[in-house]
Scaffold this motif. Structure first.
Motif, short mmCIF file in Angstrom:
data_model
loop_
_atom_site.label_atom_id
_atom_site.label_comp_id
_atom_site.label_asym_id
_atom_site.label_seq_id
_atom_site.Cartn_x
_atom_site.Cartn_y
_atom_site.Cartn_z
N TRP A 137 0.81 -1.22 0.00
CA TRP A 137 0.00 0.00 0.00
C TRP A 137 0.84 1.26 0.00
CZ3 TRP A 137 -4.38 -0.09 -2.03
CH2 TRP A 137 -5.21 -1.21 -1.90
N VAL A 142 1.80 1.59 -3.62
CA VAL A 142 0.65 2.01 -4.44
C VAL A 142 0.38 3.50 -4.26
CG1 VAL A 142 -1.86 1.82 -4.70
CG2 VAL A 142 -0.46 -0.24 -4.53
N THR A 179 0.74 6.37 -7.09
CA THR A 179 -0.45 7.15 -7.44
C THR A 179 -0.18 8.65 -7.27
OG1 THR A 179 -1.86 5.31 -6.76
CG2 THR A 179 -2.90 7.47 -6.95
N ASN A 235 -2.06 0.96 -10.77
CA ASN A 235 -0.87 0.75 -9.94
C ASN A 235 -1.04 -0.44 -9.01
OD1 ASN A 235 0.21 3.06 -11.11
ND2 ASN A 235 -0.34 4.39 -9.41
N THR A 236 -2.24 -0.56 -8.43
CA THR A 236 -2.50 -1.67 -7.51
C THR A 236 -2.37 -3.00 -8.21
OG1 THR A 236 -4.00 -0.29 -6.19
CG2 THR A 236 -4.19 -2.68 -5.93
N VAL A 261 0.64 -5.59 -7.25
CA VAL A 261 0.23 -6.89 -6.68
C VAL A 261 0.74 -8.03 -7.55
CG1 VAL A 261 -1.76 -8.36 -6.19
CG2 VAL A 261 -1.75 -5.99 -5.41
#
Length: 203
Positions: free
Chosen positions: A52, A55, A59, A154-155, A159
């Motif tokens: 996170w 991410v 972002t 991005n996530t 991942v």
């Protein structure tokens, strides 16, 4: 910028390096965000970087880069931008006037959705900010749609890199072949996210 330079910047500067590279990628399309994001995902396994945190850094960088190009669109005319791209700057960035035309046409056809969807399409994801600025598209709405689109993109790639582990380079080579499948997945996730947000507000 070479692959080694990109990976070294992330290794050395962590979240700041991620945000910087993604911001630059949004302004200068030749830097591949797929490489940055998938490698970052791998580092969430082998370093102190978290998924996170990575991410959010990516972002933030994407939004910062998009805002720069939005500003370019507000300041320059279509002819000025095409003249800039047709010169040495365009050659350096591997851009052609037709790329600007393509992004403008895509934006005119899809409006706000172009900002959301365009974040998942190479080259378009960078250039789509320019026609948004040229047409005076709402800056707050532009930032919101850019944030949603880049957050989902991005996530997904971070991942993917996380679960790929040491096989991240092989996965990176497959991304171009599976780009449309990834795009559909990203769009479905984005649609679910938007629906969830609006349904919460309406309660």
């Amino acid at each position: 910028m070479s692959e080694n330079t990109i990976t070294e910047l992330i290794n050395q500067y962590g979240y700041f390096g991620i945000a910087f590279l993604i911001a630059i990628e949004n302004i200068f399309p030749p830097i591949p965000s797929e490489l940055v994001l998938v490698f970052t995902g791998y580092l969430t396994v082998t370093s102190k970087l978290t998924i996170w945190g990575s991410v959010l850094s990516a972002t933030f960088g994407a939004l910062a880069g998009a805002m720069v190009l939005y500003g370019v669109g507000r300041l320059l005319s279509v002819k000025q931008i095409e003249k800039l791209v047709s010169g040495r700057f365009g050659k350096l960035m591997h851009l052609k006037p037709t790329d600007i035309e393509k992004a403008a046409r895509y934006f005119n056809n899809h409006g706000g959705k172009a900002i959301l969807i365009g974040r998942c399409i190479p080259v378009v994801r960078s250039l789509i900010s320019i026609p948004a600025g040229m047409t005076g598209f709402s800056f707050s709405r532009f930032c919101l749609l850019t944030t949603i689109g880049t957050l989902v993109w991005n996530t997904v790639l971070i991942v993917v890199g996380h679960f790929a582990g040491r096989a991240w380079t092989q996965i990176l080579g497959m991304i171009d072949q599976w780009l449309m499948v990834i795009l559909v997945v990203v769009l479905v996730i984005a649609a679910c996210f938007v629906y969830y947000q609006f349904s919460r507000k309406s309660e």
